[in-house]
Scaffold this active site. Structure first.
Site, PDB file in Angstrom:
ATOM      1  CD  GLU A 128       4.501  -0.961  12.805  1.00  0.00           C
ATOM      2  OE1 GLU A 128       3.461  -0.753  13.133  1.00  0.00           O
ATOM      3  OE2 GLU A 128       5.480  -0.237  13.209  1.00  0.00           O
TER       4      GLU A 128
ATOM      5  CD  GLU B  13       8.569  -1.127  11.720  1.00  0.00           C
ATOM      6  OE1 GLU B  13       7.539  -0.792  10.869  1.00  0.00           O
ATOM      7  OE2 GLU B  13       9.671  -1.860  11.413  1.00  0.00           O
TER       8      GLU B  13
ATOM      9  CG  ASN C 276      -0.455  -0.081   2.549  1.00  0.00           C
ATOM     10  OD1 ASN C 276       0.858  -0.708   2.660  1.00  0.00           O
ATOM     11  ND2 ASN C 276      -1.014   0.302   3.541  1.00  0.00           N
TER      12      ASN C 276
ATOM     13  CB  CYS D 149      -2.287  -0.025   8.439  1.00  0.00           C
ATOM     14  SG  CYS D 149      -1.065   1.295   8.655  1.00  0.00           S
TER      15      CYS D 149
END
Ligand code: NAD
Length: 494
Positions: free
Chosen positions: A262, A474, A165, A296
């Site tokens: 993630e 992150e 994505n 997300c």
């Protein structure tokens, strides 16, 4: 540089003759052992834009061999040398932001204006980590009879697996802390979208010693196991779906290697009765449409206070109705096509399921037809009304431009529902009341929260979730904690 449709379309012409990218192993471009390739597609036209290698266990082993051999020298470099390399990689990216953005637009379908933002963000990640080699330090702790010292050491060879994505942002967010820490890398990008990533690797190949960064492409099922169960691989960092995460965790369990995960989300975007409704409605549009909802962190559950529901919905529907949907190469486009046929079919499945569960469409609800791009994988931005938080469409990640709208009046009950999800990635709050903003933010079970502007991503912002959205953080300097281990040393003074 002024961006025009003429310019982007003429640039796109060069992809009529698709290029083929090899695996990048030990500083060289090599063909797959299988001899097979995978086509990367433009979801606006369904044309092939490039080919990548279809990797298998033989390719995976070659990549691990190379990363393992390169580790001793790379990890013992002076921090300043690794810093200079990271800065040079960032500079190369900035030189060609338009090129990479075009490739993201062509392969992913994201509008060129958003692609430019995403690629610029990718450069910011590299800036964040360029200074990180100087964070490779320990501490001393003095005792009457001893000195306790710590050394921070790189974990070794790391595997990094990324989705389709926001590939450039994911790629730099992953390689940044690994390179800064002195780890060597086996990167597996998505087989659906990775054109810009492969071109960027081509561009930076001369900046890195052979074997430090290895990129193998192909299907996860073929590459996951041979990479992750190789005893020389000492860590895995994964971004992707929860279903894949479960498999990766199992494989990582074999050699007990640490992971950062993630994963997906079903984030709550909360509008209180004292919110600035104009701005909140504009933000809800962005939360639904940015990257065609393939985020997300999409704000896919919208909680609107009952008192302002009617006014707010008028604004929201008005704004959604005029979102420019169409050719991702057009600078005015805000919504392009979904990234792949699989994703497109998945979203249509959920639109159908929503109706079966009793939801109604307050906006959108079907495939969008774009003149001149009839084959394109476009879906209308969609609002689901008459929903309950426990419905599948409100609990499962759709990963498309679909937002379910719920009304609330009791704060406790609203927060209970906002947290009543397996996920916990992001969240948004609209209120002019500072106490309330902080009170609600504290009560939300999530890794990231934005107040009075959704999707307000900032450089060096901690990224990551709780619950089934994963673990590990992150995009910040301290991500190097995940790529390093502390060794303690006690020096006896008596
Ligand atoms: P995915 O899990 O299908 O694939 C992600 C990557 O894993 C791809 O490279 C794929 O080839 C690989 N893979 C698949 N099976 C594998 C296996 N058995 N072993 C090893 N690797 C394997 O996810 P996707 O559809 O590419 O991406 C969408 C998902 O990513 C969504 O759930 C989204 O929420 C999540 N995502 C999360 C973040 C975040 O920061 N939390 C960011 C972007 C996307």
């Amino acid at each position: 540089m002024e961006l025009t449709l003429e310019k982007t379309r003429s640039y796109a012409e060069r992809f009529r003759k698709p290029d083929t990218y090899g695996h990048f192993i030990n500083g060289a471009w090599v063909g797959a052992d299988s001899g097979e390739t995978i086509a990367l597609t433009n979801p606006a036209t369904l044309e092939t834009v490039a080919y990548i290698q279809s990797g298998n266990a033989v390719d995976a082993k070659r990549a691990v061999d190379a990363a393992y051999a390169a580790f001793p020298k790379w990890s013992r470099m002076y921090p300043g040398e690794r810093q200079a390399i990271l800065a040079a990689i960032a500079a190369r990216l900035r030189e060609r932001i338009f090129d990479y953005a075009m490739m993201e637009a062509l392969n992913n379908g994201k509008p060129i204006s958003q692609a430019i933002n995403d690629v610029s963000r990718a450069a910011n990640h590299l800036d964040t980590y360029a200074g990180a080699p100087y964070e490779m330090k320990g501490e001393t702790f003095d005792l009457p009879d001893a000195i306790v010292l710590t050394h921070r050491e790189p974990v070794g060879v790391v595997a990094q697996i990324i989705p389709w994505n926001v590939p450039m942002s994911m790629f730099t967010m992953k390689i940044g802390p690994a390179l800064a820490s002195g780890c060597t890398i086996i990167m597996k990008p998505s087989e659906v979208v990775c054109l810009a990533v492969m071109e960027f690797v081509r561009d930076i190949a001369d900046l890195l010693p052979p074997g430090v960064l290895n990129v193998v492409t192909g299907y996860g099922q073929a590459l996951g196991e041979p990479i992750l169960t190789d005893p020389r691989v000492r860590k895995v960092a994964f971004t992707g779906s929860r279903a894949t995460a479960r498999k990766i965790l199992e494989m990582a369990g074999q050699n007990i290697i640490p992971q950062t995960m993630e994963l997906g989300g079903k984030s709550a975007h909360i509008v209180c009765e004292d919110a600035d409704l104009e701005k909140a409605a504009a933000s809800a549009v962005t939360a639904n449409t940015y990257n065609k909802g393939e985020m997300c962190i999409a704000g896919s559950r919208l909680f609107v206070h009952r008192k302002i529901y009617a006014d707010f919905m008028v604004l929201l529907r008005e704004k959604l109705a005029v979102v420019p949907q169409g050719d991702p190469l057009d600078p005015v486009t805000v919504m392009g096509p979904q990234a792949s046929q699989t994703q497109f079919d998945k979203i249509l499945f959920y639109l159908d399921l929503g109706q079966k569960e009793g939801a109604t469409f307050l906006a959108g609800g079907q495939r969008a037809s774009i003149p001149g791009l009839e084959k394109g994988l476009f879906i209308q931005p969609t609002l689901l009304g008459n929903v309950k938080n426990e419905m599948r469409v409100m609990q499962e990640e759709i990963f498309g431009p679909v937002t379910g709208v719920l009304q609330w009046d009791d704060e406790d009950e609203m927060i209970r529902q906002a947290n009543d999800t397996e996920f916990g990635l992001a969240g948004g709050i609209w209120t002019q009341n500072l106490d309330r903003a902080h009170r609600l933010a504290r009560r939300m079970e999530t890794g990231m929260i934005w107040i009075n502007r959704y999707l307000n991503l900032k450089p060096n912002q901690w990224m990551g979730g709780v619950k089934a959205s994963g673990f590990g953080r992150e995009a910040v300097r301290s991500t190097i904690d995940h790529y390093t281990v502390m060794k303690s040393l006690v020096l006896n003074l008596e």
